[in-house]
Design a protein around this motif. Structure first.
Motif, short mmCIF file in Angstrom:
data_model
loop_
_atom_site.label_atom_id
_atom_site.label_comp_id
_atom_site.label_asym_id
_atom_site.label_seq_id
_atom_site.Cartn_x
_atom_site.Cartn_y
_atom_site.Cartn_z
N UNK A 109 -76.12 140.95 15.51
CA UNK A 109 -75.29 142.13 15.77
C UNK A 109 -73.95 141.93 15.08
N UNK A 110 -73.72 142.68 14.00
CA UNK A 110 -72.44 142.57 13.29
C UNK A 110 -71.32 143.15 14.15
N UNK A 111 -70.16 142.53 14.08
CA UNK A 111 -69.01 142.96 14.88
C UNK A 111 -68.45 144.28 14.35
N UNK A 112 -67.81 145.00 15.23
CA UNK A 112 -67.15 146.26 14.85
C UNK A 112 -65.79 145.98 14.20
N UNK A 113 -65.46 146.78 13.20
CA UNK A 113 -64.11 146.76 12.59
C UNK A 113 -63.70 145.35 12.14
N UNK A 114 -64.61 144.66 11.49
CA UNK A 114 -64.34 143.30 11.01
C UNK A 114 -64.52 143.27 9.50
N UNK A 115 -63.61 142.61 8.81
CA UNK A 115 -63.71 142.41 7.35
C UNK A 115 -63.44 140.94 7.05
N UNK A 116 -64.21 140.06 7.67
CA UNK A 116 -63.99 138.63 7.55
C UNK A 116 -65.23 137.95 7.00
N UNK A 117 -65.14 136.62 6.93
CA UNK A 117 -66.27 135.78 6.53
C UNK A 117 -66.47 134.71 7.60
N UNK A 118 -67.72 134.30 7.82
CA UNK A 118 -68.06 133.32 8.84
C UNK A 118 -69.06 132.32 8.25
N UNK A 119 -69.05 131.11 8.81
CA UNK A 119 -69.98 130.08 8.36
C UNK A 119 -71.34 130.23 9.05
N UNK A 136 -71.61 134.14 5.87
CA UNK A 136 -71.88 135.48 6.37
C UNK A 136 -70.66 136.33 6.03
N UNK A 137 -70.84 137.26 5.10
CA UNK A 137 -69.70 138.00 4.55
C UNK A 137 -69.76 139.47 4.94
N UNK A 138 -68.72 139.92 5.61
CA UNK A 138 -68.63 141.32 5.98
C UNK A 138 -68.17 142.17 4.79
N UNK A 139 -68.60 143.40 4.80
CA UNK A 139 -68.21 144.35 3.76
C UNK A 139 -66.68 144.45 3.68
N UNK A 140 -66.17 144.43 2.46
CA UNK A 140 -64.73 144.53 2.16
C UNK A 140 -63.94 143.30 2.59
N UNK A 141 -64.62 142.17 2.81
CA UNK A 141 -63.91 140.94 3.13
C UNK A 141 -63.11 140.48 1.92
N UNK A 142 -61.90 139.98 2.15
CA UNK A 142 -61.01 139.57 1.08
C UNK A 142 -61.26 138.14 0.63
#
Length: 717
Positions: free
Chosen positions: A335-345, A365-371
């Protein structure tokens, strides 16, 4: 004179036509109908990422025939095809570049990829794979479709010397089977230790009636994860070092979809999996485990809702981590988190043999628009702490954890056969699992009493066995050459005339039962310190018991406890698997119905253990009940000259050897083709003779060329 020259030219033209026509006829009757075999250049290699069978699987939609061509080669990681990789990360994804973990070593590949081409189809599709063995060095091969039960098509199971002969170097085989077993699977070589070198790839059969479909939004091809443990050297050298050199093989890294970043190769990119905020994604994870290196898997700040294993669905269970063993597959929903633009291991920590060398791998694990490309804090072996996971699946948890064994999973109601679960088994086999300490002559050097050998303490050059038997592969596949196998090679505990726990027993270990039987295997890991992942071909089975004792046990003790009813069995909502990790000092019971006639392998998926003899063959039904051999299926066996003959002196009637060492026989197809060619030659020759005779008699008028002044060219009138 001119007329004679004209006749000669005409005869030459007709003879040329005759020759070309004969060649065309011969080609017509021998050409393979597979379009991939007609490619002009087999090295125009496909990755099949845009294969037409990669499509939404819908109820009522027509099935497809899904064709693939696998070119098997001896290749190299970090080859010249990688150009500037890893310093230039974009080069690491160039066609035919296999980065692996950045180490240059020999590998075996299908279509110059690790993993090899992924096969994604819908349930009911026909799968056709032409395997073209161009590995060189004389290696034979075979491909097993791990998770496909091959009901009705046992010859397509791909088990070398059990269901087929090896595909020899510079020869091909077409595998052809129906994708009837939905779920997450994979394919790999089942010859020697070739899957340790890179001969493996993905296999997914999607079910349009997936009972978990309402739990996820996306099931993307990009979210298929295939893991493998990786060494710096090829497995043949590692095997020799382990059992003759007195040195253990160090596992160097874990590859995630063919990529493994290590401290020595910091420039290699991390494997990456992208998600969009708020969506639910189905991930499919497979472990092509080769050595004793189970993998502990976690995703930072994301629990996993596990819904299936080995293609079999069960009631969803949410965990923080899971342990995966060789041959196993797990499906989970993230379940991807809401309103997140981060990256996780995503963390993959090696256990077992991998603990000694801190083997670890990470993916992003890279969220869309992660910097950022990676999280700011580095993921390492040491900062990946198992006790942080409060709920773990498929491993023994710590004092502050809730751990779940596979047997505790609850199958979906429609995945049960109560007759199998409640019936008294027709056949019951107690099977001990462990390592023999009896010295094997293969690994015992000549004794020199005045000298001492230096051997690492953890090296045990002994056999891993089932029922104290070191099993050997037969010289011929029993599926279609059972009668050619010397019967004194076949054995089990009931037929052995000696105590195999005290004396080394080497033979082809085989258990037999009848079609329709309910079969129960009681697996007793008596004192070993290892977890053995046991895989069965031809079936998925119910896991009814997994009871740990925490001390050495014996088969005799388990039998006595079982008679007293002290070994419980789960009888409802029982999970199904085809690969089960058998814990140390424990009893594990599996059960299935014999409804798939054939010869099926049951073996440890730790490759070195299987090579040492930790396998047996299940003979299911009588040979006359098994599907007939496909037309022109190749056979193989031992060859011994008779007393009255020697190589090169056999008559045609006896069947000899040609100069290449292969058996020659008159093939009906070849004889038919030659017959057709001879008839064509005779017909054309008679027609030619008749034409020439009529021409000489003037019956056929002479064709005179007329000069056309306007065009300065010749035209026949």
């Amino acid at each position: 004179m001119a007329k004679t020259m004209s006749i000669q030219k005409m005869q030459a033209s007709l003879y040329l036509t005759l020759v070309l026509g004969s060649v065309a006829v011969a080609v017509y009757f021998n050409i393979d109908d597979d379009p991939d075999h007609q490619k002009r250049n087999p090295y125009d290699i496909y990755d099949y990422r845009n294969h037409s069978c990669r499509r939404p699987c819908e109820n009522g939609a027509p099935s497809m025939t899904c064709r693939y061509y696998f070119l098997l080669e001896l290749y190299a990681s970090m080859s010249t095809a990688c150009y500037g990789c890893p310093q230039n990360k974009s080069h690491c994804s160039l066609p035919q570049c296999v980065p692996a973990d950045g180490t240059v070593r020999g590998i075996l590949t299908a279509n110059r990829m690790i993993p090899g081409p992924n096969i994604f189809v819908c349930k009911g599709d026909q799968v056709e794979v032409v395997v073209d063995n161009r590995m060189g060095l004389g290696e034979g091969t075979s491909i097993h479709w791990h998770g496909m039960r091959q009901h009705g098509t046992p010859h397509m199971d791909g088990t070398n010397l059990i269901t087929q002969c090896p595909i020899h170097s510079w020869s091909t085989m077409k595998y052809n089977f129906l994708a009837l077993d939905s779920g997450t699977h994979f394919w790999h070589s089942h010859s020697s230790m070739q899957r340790a070198e890179g001969l493996f790839g993905g296999l997914v059969v999607r079910d349009p009636k997936d009972p978990h479909r309402h739990l996820y939004d996306e099931d993307l091809y990009e979210h298929y994860i295939i893991l493998t443990d990786w060494t710096k050297r090829m497995s043949g050298e590692s095997y020799a070092q382990d059992f003759h050199g007195g040195h253990t093989t160090d596992i160097h890294s874990i590859l995630v979809n063919g990529l493994g970043k290590t401290n020595n190769n910091v420039h290699l990119p991390y494997p990456e999996f992208q998600v969009q905020p708020g969506k639910r994604f189905r991930f499919r994870m497979v472990y092509n485990g080769v050595l004793n290196c189970p993998i502990f898997v976690t995703i930072d700040d994301h629990p996993m809702l596990v819904i299936a294993s080995d293609g079999e669905n069960f009631e969803p269970i949410e965990v923080d981590a899971l342990m995966i063993y060789g041959g196993e597959r797990f499906d989970f929903i993230l379940q991807a988190k809401e309103n997140v633009t981060e990256v996780f291991w995503i963390r993959f920590k090696g256990h077992g043999r991998c603990l000694a060398t801190d083997v670890f791998q990470a993916a992003v694990l890279k969220y869309e628009r992660a910097q950022l490309d990676t999280p700011q804090e580095e993921a390492t072996f040491n900062n990946t702490i198992e006790l942080k996971a409060k709920r773990v699946l498929n491993m023994r948890g710590g004092p502050t954890q809730k751990s779940y064994d596979i047997v505790e999973m609850n199958a979906l109601p429609d995945n049960q056969n109560n007759d199998v679960l409640t019936a008294k088994p027709d056949k019951q086999f107690y099977i001990s699992i462990g390592a023999s300490e009896i010295v094997d002559a293969r690994f015992d050097p000549p004794h020199a009493p005045s000298l001492s050998r230096k051997i690492e303490a953890d090296v045990r050059p002994f056999n891993h066995q089932l029922n104290y038997i070191s099993s050997r592969f037969p010289p011929s596949p029993p599926l279609f050459q059972f009668d050619s196998i010397p019967k004194d090679l076949l054995c089990n505990n009931a037929t052995m005339a000696r105590d195999c726990s005290q004396e080394l027993c080497v033979c082809t270990h085989m258990l037999s039962y009848q079609l329709g039987d309910v079969v129960e295997l009681i697996l007793v890991s008596y004192k070993d310190t290892l977890v053995h992942p046991m895989h069965m071909h031809g079936h998925s089975f119910y896991v009814t018991t997994m009871k740990r004792f925490g001390r050495p046990i014996t088969v005799k003790e388990i039998k006595e406890l079982d008679k007293k009813g002290l070994i419980p069995r789960k009888k409802s909502r029982v999970p199904r698997k085809d690969s089960v990790p058998v814990p140390e000092e424990a009893v594990t019971i599996i059960r299935f119905k014999a409804d798939n006639p054939g010869f099926w392998l049951f073996h440890c998926h730790i490759e070195f253990h299987a090579e040492l003899g930790m396998f047996l063959i299940l003979k299911e039904g009588n040979t006359h009940q098994m599907p007939s051999m496909p037309e022109d299926f190749p056979s193989c066996q031992n060859w011994k000259p008779t007393k009255d003959s020697s190589p090169g002196q056999l008559s045609d009637q006896q069947g000899g050897l040609n100069r290449t060492g292969s058996h020659y026989k008159s093939s009906p197809e070849v004889m038919f083709t030659l017959g057709v060619v001879m008839i064509c030659i005779a017909v054309v020759s008679l027609s030619l003779m008749l034409f020439v005779s009529l021409y000489k008699r003037g019956v056929i008028p002479t064709c005179k060329p007329v000069l056309l002044k306007e065009t300065h060219s010749y035209q026949s009138i």
